[in-house]
Design an enzyme around this catalytic site. Structure first.
Site, short mmCIF file in Angstrom:
data_model
loop_
_atom_site.label_atom_id
_atom_site.label_comp_id
_atom_site.label_asym_id
_atom_site.label_seq_id
_atom_site.Cartn_x
_atom_site.Cartn_y
_atom_site.Cartn_z
CG HIS A 54 17.90 51.75 -26.54
ND1 HIS A 54 16.75 52.46 -26.30
CD2 HIS A 54 17.91 51.54 -27.90
CE1 HIS A 54 16.10 52.69 -27.44
NE2 HIS A 54 16.78 52.13 -28.42
CG ASN A 64 21.52 77.82 -25.67
OD1 ASN A 64 22.54 77.84 -24.97
ND2 ASN A 64 21.06 78.90 -26.25
#
Length: 471
Positions: A164, A404
């Site tokens: 992070h 996708n």
């Protein structure tokens, strides 16, 4: 490894590990962290994406095997890392002891695995049981680790774990979409910007002294409690719920009844703050304690104010952390005895101070004034004598329908924040069902979670596979 699912234990078997580096040679260089990156503690965040076999076989890759899909993922990752080279490097300490990125194309650890469970039996409601070091890999080196897992039904799970300190959710979202594009041999639609000068401190710097109430040097903070160190044996756990869009609309209407038009995030945050305060109020002296709630604010659009078109574009694609966590503090009894609209007004009030350009410029200058002493958001390490504290981070930009890779969009996607502070963490995200519903990732102390779930059972509904298939 065995983990609990709806149908009992299941085993995840790692079958292969390799390192995927950028497809083109990269000249090694050091990339400093910005002042806003330096406010993040060492913390690995997970992302989980689940692809249903039914969607895979109905896609253009109807004959895709697990091996061919993994091959496509690796090729696409190698292409994406050419542009997102920070994810292919390592975090090292500079001469001042501060972390920075050595962009040496070390590569990304990529694991392949098999889990003897079907997608419909994964207990997505309780992500701790299936994510950590199971379907999301433990990152032991580098900045990013990836795992592709084939399920018994032929479905595919892609899990990622990233540092992070190097990237916020906005940056990871850009990367995920770009990775999906390169996997389908499409051009990248958004190129990341690593220009650290966009977040340079001012000369001379200046900042509002109130920033010292939000951020503090780590040396002045008590260390966070380890799991199980709570006096009552309580510990942080994770759950994922879904909220219907019509319920969100009703909550927003209720929170806005004082004449101020509250956002859905402000309304939901106020509702949750009130419920968690109500749990604390059960104690004899709970009402006199104070509870804190923070909301993560993205500064990209704020820093774009009054800037030229070129800088706005660069800031809009900036890769790194551009976050602040303002928070409000209020007595528990005030939060529970007043109406939701009053609590929402409190939320709106503390947010107003942080949604400005000056707030973020001042925060950059504040960090510069304290370097090289590391600092952290004060709410991350909640003092033990205080009441409950938690942070809400909007995940509404999570591009779940856009990731996708060539075999359809995921039927489920979520972040996972196993942070080690003494505060809870909550992230609402768009539902993949695509009807305006929310998925809500919640990490709270177990007794808080049980109380909130009971109190809000008409709003927070446990996530199920049947719900995900309802779209």
């Amino acid at each position: 490894m065995g983990v609990g699912g709806n149908d009992g234990m299941f085993t995840v078997t790692l079958t292969k590990k390799e390192i995927v580096a950028a497809a083109l040679p990269l000249q090694g260089h050091w990339l400093p962290l910005s002042n806003l990156d330096l406010l993040l503690p060492p913390l690995d965040v997970g992302v989980l994406l689940c692809y249903n076999r039914k969607h895979i076989i109905s896609s253009s890759l109807s004959n895709a095997s697990f091996g061919s899909m993994v091959g496509a993922l690796k090729r696409g990752l190698a292409e994406a890392l050419v542009y997102y080279y920070a994810f292919s490097g390592e975090v090292v300490a500079n001469s001042s002891g501060e972390p920075e990125i050595f962009c040496n194309n070390r590569g990304v650890d990529f694991f392949e695995a098999f889990a003897d469970i079907e997608l419909q039996h994964l207990n997505l409601f309780k992500p701790d049981e299936i994510i950590e070091a199971k379907l999301v890999p433990e990152k032991k080196a580098g900045v990013l680790a990836v795992q592709a897992t084939e399920l018994k039904c032929g479905s595919l799970v892609v899990g990622c774990s990233f540092d992070h300190r190097i990237a916020d959710a906005y940056s990871v979202n850009m990367f995920l979409v770009s990775w999906a594009e390169t996997t389908q041999s499409k051009p990248i639609s958004v190129l990341p910007c690593f220009r650290r000068s966009l977040l340079n401190p001012r000369r001379p710097g200046h900042f509002d002294p109130c920033l010292s109430n939000l951020y503090v040097p780590i040396s002045s903070m008590a260390p966070p409690k380890e799991p199980g160190d709570q006096d009552n044996g309580d510990h942080l756990i994770s759950r994922i719920y879904h909220i219907k869009s019509e319920d969100l609309n009703r909550l927003q209407l209720l929170a806005s009844s004082n004449g101020t038009n509250m956002t859905k995030l402000e309304s939901f945050s106020a509702f949750l703050w009130q419920k968690i305060a109500k749990y604390a109020d059960k104690d004899d002296d709970g009402g006199r304690k104070t509870s804190k709630m923070g909301i993560v604010v993205d500064g990209r659009s704020r820093l774009n104010e009054d800037e030229d078109v070129g800088k706005k574009k660069r800031m809009g694609t900036y890769f790194g952390n551009v976050l602040s966590i303002p928070y409000g503090r209020q007595r528990v009894d005030y939060l529970t005895e007043n109406p939701l609209s009053w609590v929402a007004k409190e939320v709106h009030g503390f947010l107003e101070t942080a949604v400005t350009k000056e707030h973020f410029l001042g925060l950059i200058d504040w960090v510069e004034a304290h370097r090289p002493e590391p600092a952290v958001a004060k709410i991350y390490c909640n003092e033990s004598h205080d009441g409950p504290a938690f942070v809400v981070s909007s995940g509404q930009r999570f591009p779940v329908t856009k990731v996708n890779f060539g075999w359809g969009s995921p039927v489920f996607g979520s972040y996972h924040f196993p942070w080690g502070g003494n505060s809870g963490y909550v992230m609402p995200m768009p539902s993949p069902v695509g009807n305006g519903d929310w998925l809500v990732y919640m990490r709270l102390f177990a007794k808080q979670m049980d109380f909130v779930e009971t109190e809000a059972q008409n709003l927070l509904r446990p996530l199920t596979y049947d719900y995900l298939m309802s779209g």
